[in-house]
Design an enzyme around this catalytic site. Structure first.
Site, PDB file in Angstrom:
ATOM      1  CG  HIS A  42      -2.026  -0.945   1.193  1.00  0.00           C
ATOM      2  ND1 HIS A  42      -2.972  -0.943   0.190  1.00  0.00           N
ATOM      3  CD2 HIS A  42      -2.379  -1.944   2.040  1.00  0.00           C
ATOM      4  CE1 HIS A  42      -3.863  -1.892   0.419  1.00  0.00           C
ATOM      5  NE2 HIS A  42      -3.519  -2.528   1.525  1.00  0.00           N
ATOM      6  CB  CYS A  76      -2.168   4.008  -4.197  1.00  0.00           C
ATOM      7  SG  CYS A  76      -3.457   2.954  -4.869  1.00  0.00           S
TER       8      CYS A  76
END
Length: 330
Positions: free
Chosen positions: A95, A154
């Site tokens: 992440h 991301c």
């Protein structure tokens, strides 16, 4: 083909070390929803195969905390193998997001943007900090050699809706390099709907989706505004799955970006084509072949993505086999 003097010296005894950090298990006891990155193990396996095929000594680590990530990379940087290696590679699957801090330069009015990835403890590790571990000063064995970083994470929460285009050709072939026997075995074998590839003729576009839901690799700390890109050093290439400020998409079968890397960076292609040329084809494959499938949420459905490459390489990179001399190629 480039001249020998236009290429990095890849005549060292070893190709080099490739590090894969695969952070997949983020679930916290008592949470109603899981933050696990389903499908990331497929990406780690694909990258392991890719790096091994290119001649790297692969070191894979799963589910590291933020401090363990830094400790692991620091230990890798201290390895003696770098002095007799062609290059270094690192892939981080986790992440991530971005944050903004004030620019303290006197008179500055802008903010400085910082990309980060998360350890499985949700601790933040700045991308710039990880790259700096392998700088000329901290890892002298890699001085003057290419250092390659790939980030599947991301970089914010923006989404790319794509742009409708009118084309005549109904299929896009992302393959690179001359045909060869067994070439099909090197490509991922997905259905059109799973790849996000659709047949387009004139302005009529029909898209079919299966049950393979797309997810993102973002757990933002708070909403931020991106202003400036991360800085990198000479002889370093950084490729992100997505541009600054945007989501990176992932499926249970693997992420768009990493699966495309595996498809394009085959040993054959990397022998005859420069790395930057191949990575441009990775951009094309992700941008053209994929589209998000998120039934029930129009804000996340039918979104696009294109990877982002930034580098300060000064020569071409070719992953020729160690027993293959440059002069024998035409």
């Amino acid at each position: 083909m480039s001249n020998m003097e236009d290429e990095y010296d890849f005549s060292h005894p070893e190709r080099g070390v490739a590090v894969i950090i695969n952070n997949e298990a983020f679930s916290t006891p008592g949470q109603e929803e899981s933050d696990d990155r389903a499908g990331s193990s497929h990406d780690a396996e694909a990258l392991d195969t890719m790096f091994s095929g290119l001649g790297f000594e692969v070191h894979r680590y799963d589910n590291l905390t933020s401090s363990a990530m830094v400790e692991t990379l620091t230990a890798i940087a201290d390895m003696e193998i770098h002095s007799k290696s062609d290059c270094f590679a690192c892939a981080i699957l986790s992440h991530g997001g971005d944050d903004v801090i004030p620019d303290n330069t006197p008179g500055a009015v802008l903010l400085e943007r910082q990309d980060y990835v998360l350890g499985v403890d949700s601790g933040v590790v700045l991308v710039a900090s990880m790259i700096s571990i392998f700088s000329d000063t901290r890892c002298p064995g890699l001085e003057g050699k290419p250092r390659l970083f790939f980030f599947q994470a991301c970089r914010g929460t923006n989404m790319d809706p794509g742009v409708g285009v009118k084309v005549r050709k109904t299929k896009v072939n992302p393959d690179v390099g001359p045909p060869r026997e067994g070439d099909g075995a090197e490509q991922t074998d997905h259905k059109d709907a799973e790849e996000g590839n659709v047949d387009i003729e004139d302005s009529n576009v029909e898209t079919n989706y299966d049950s393979d839901i797309d997810n993102t690799d973002s757990i933002p700390l708070r909403p931020v505004l991106s202003v400036s890109p991360s800085n990198i050093n000479k002889d370093i290439l950084v490729m992100y799955a997505t541009p600054p400020g945007f989501y990176a998409w992932r499926r249970d079968t693997g992420a768009w970006f990493t699966q495309s890397l595996r498809t394009i960076l085959t040993p054959y292609n990397a022998t005859y084509w420069s790395l930057t040329t191949l990575l441009t084809h990775v951009n094309k494959r992700v941008a053209v072949w994929y589209e998000s499938s998120y039934p029930g949420d129009t804000s996340m459905n039918e979104k696009k993505q294109v990877p982002c490459i930034t580098h300060m390489l000064t020569k071409d990179v070719y992953f020729r086999p160690k027993n293959m001399k440059h002069s024998t190629l035409v």
